[in-house]
Design an enzyme around this catalytic site. Structure first.
Site, PDB file in Angstrom:
ATOM      1  CE  LYS A  33      43.398 -10.689  54.917  1.00  0.00           C
ATOM      2  NZ  LYS A  33      42.197 -10.827  54.082  1.00  0.00           N
ATOM      3  CG  ASP A  60      39.810 -13.032  55.838  1.00  0.00           C
ATOM      4  OD1 ASP A  60      38.870 -13.224  56.633  1.00  0.00           O
ATOM      5  OD2 ASP A  60      40.085 -11.916  55.362  1.00  0.00           O
ATOM      6  CE  LYS A  62      36.213 -10.712  56.759  1.00  0.00           C
ATOM      7  NZ  LYS A  62      37.295 -10.801  55.771  1.00  0.00           N
ATOM      8  CG  ASP A  65      24.965 -21.428  55.844  1.00  0.00           C
ATOM      9  OD1 ASP A  65      23.870 -21.783  56.321  1.00  0.00           O
ATOM     10  OD2 ASP A  65      25.183 -21.405  54.614  1.00  0.00           O
ATOM     11  CB  THR A 124      36.718  -2.187  60.341  1.00  0.00           C
ATOM     12  OG1 THR A 124      37.235  -2.868  59.205  1.00  0.00           O
ATOM     13  CG2 THR A 124      37.258  -2.806  61.589  1.00  0.00           C
ATOM     14  NE  ARG A 215      45.160  -1.557  50.297  1.00  0.00           N
ATOM     15  CZ  ARG A 215      43.982  -0.993  50.507  1.00  0.00           C
ATOM     16  NH1 ARG A 215      43.410  -0.297  49.547  1.00  0.00           N
ATOM     17  NH2 ARG A 215      43.379  -1.130  51.666  1.00  0.00           N
TER      18      ARG A 215
HETATM   19  O1  C5P Z   1      46.081  -3.508  51.992  1.00  0.00           O
HETATM   20  P1  C5P Z   1      45.697  -3.515  53.439  1.00  0.00           P
HETATM   21  O2  C5P Z   1      46.872  -3.520  54.375  1.00  0.00           O
HETATM   22  O3  C5P Z   1      44.675  -2.459  53.772  1.00  0.00           O
HETATM   23  O4  C5P Z   1      44.983  -4.934  53.594  1.00  0.00           O
HETATM   24  C1  C5P Z   1      44.325  -5.327  54.753  1.00  0.00           C
HETATM   25  C2  C5P Z   1      43.725  -6.679  54.552  1.00  0.00           C
HETATM   26  O5  C5P Z   1      42.893  -6.958  55.658  1.00  0.00           O
HETATM   27  C3  C5P Z   1      42.853  -6.824  53.321  1.00  0.00           C
HETATM   28  O6  C5P Z   1      42.953  -8.187  52.894  1.00  0.00           O
HETATM   29  C4  C5P Z   1      41.467  -6.544  53.833  1.00  0.00           C
HETATM   30  O7  C5P Z   1      40.458  -7.195  53.112  1.00  0.00           O
HETATM   31  C5  C5P Z   1      41.551  -7.143  55.228  1.00  0.00           C
HETATM   32  N1  C5P Z   1      40.598  -6.608  56.188  1.00  0.00           N
HETATM   33  C6  C5P Z   1      40.511  -5.264  56.499  1.00  0.00           C
HETATM   34  N2  C5P Z   1      39.608  -4.835  57.420  1.00  0.00           N
HETATM   35  C7  C5P Z   1      38.837  -5.716  58.050  1.00  0.00           C
HETATM   36  C8  C5P Z   1      38.933  -7.073  57.763  1.00  0.00           C
HETATM   37  C9  C5P Z   1      39.849  -7.489  56.816  1.00  0.00           C
HETATM   38  O8  C5P Z   1      41.226  -4.458  55.948  1.00  0.00           O
HETATM   39  N3  C5P Z   1      38.004  -5.292  58.968  1.00  0.00           N
END
Ligand code: C5P
Length: 238
Positions: A33, A60, A62, A65, A124, A215
């Site tokens: 992603k 990603d 998003k 517009d 979220t 992460r």
């Molecule tokens: O590091 P982690 O596993 O939390 O990363 C989750 C990824 O998903 C990040 O790129 C974050 O921006 C993305 N994301 C999220 N929650 C959302 C939409 C996207 O954590 N609702």
């Protein structure tokens, strides 16, 4: 060895950092992603690099517009080589439908597979206070399902949602709808700033079709071993 349902988030600012992780993960990961922080700083060369490595890409960005602008924007992202692109469902039915039609028409004209188009329902990160501040009176979880249904009616392929929302969306939108869920945390992993989390297996059991994991893999001492452990857990749910 890779599982196409696992999408690793490349939340970096430089191509060098991307290369280090992608080389380290090798053939254990096939889907990545690319979000706004990476794309805005490193640009299309990131996509070129991942394509050279035969990786699939969820771009990603998003988009939100007017219908024509989003449609043309998605066409540009398709030309770069994205496999999944996304928009905000709150852009409305006409925006989503027009955008999907434009992208499908271009893919057909060029004789290439159309990228999957998914929509963000409600971020979220939106809490009850933010929600009320927007003047919304219904419950967030009801609005999430309503927007997922609207996304499907507009001809899109799926949504991004928290693992907690996945089962209600699966029930409302059927078995073929993509539900891409971030916030997967293997048992014992650091939660970081995520709040609505689930283990990889339970996210899939709840109806997720793809997991975005950042992460837990990037910060692991051995990222490849962590990716393989997550895949093993995912393989237990088919
Ligand atoms: O590091 P982690 O596993 O939390 O990363 C989750 C990824 O998903 C990040 O790129 C974050 O921006 C993305 N994301 C999220 N929650 C959302 C939409 C996207 O954590 N609702």
């Amino acid at each position: 060895m890779a599982d196409n349902r696992l999408i690793v988030a490349l939340d970096f600012h430089t191509l060098e950092d991307v290369k280090t992780l992608v080389e380290e993960l090798g053939d254990s990961v096939s889907y990545y992603k690319v979000g706004m922080e990476l794309f805005y700083s490193a640009g299309p060369q990131v996509i070129t690099y991942l394509k050279e490595k035969n990786k699939n890409i969820f771009l990603d960005l998003k988009l939100h517009d007017i219908p024509n602008t989003v449609g043309e924007g998605l066409c540009s992202l398709m030309r770069l080589g994205a496999d999944i692109v996304n928009v905000h469902a709150s852009g409305g039915f006409t925006m989503m439908k027009t955008a999907a039609e434009k992208l499908h028409a271009l893919a057909e004209k060029q004789g290439v597979p159309c990228p999957k188009i998914i929509a963000v329902t409600i971020l979220t990160s939106i809490n009850e206070e933010d929600w009320a501040g927007l003047g919304m009176e219904c419950e967030i979880r009801h609005q999430v399902v309503r927007l997922a249904k609207l996304t499907k009616e507009a001809g899109l392929d799926g949504v991004v949602a928290s693992p907690q929302e996945a089962s209600a969306i699966r029930e409302a939108c059927g078995p073929d709808f993509m539900i891409v869920t971030p916030g997967a945390r293997p048992a014992g992993a650091a939660i970081n700033d995520q709040s609505r989390i689930a283990t990889p297996a339970s996210a899939l059991t709840n109806g997720a079709s793809h997991l975005v994991v950042g992460r837990p893999i990037r910060a692991a001492e051995d990222p490849k071993a962590e990716a393989l452990a997550i895949i093993k857990e995912m393989e237990s749910v088919k």
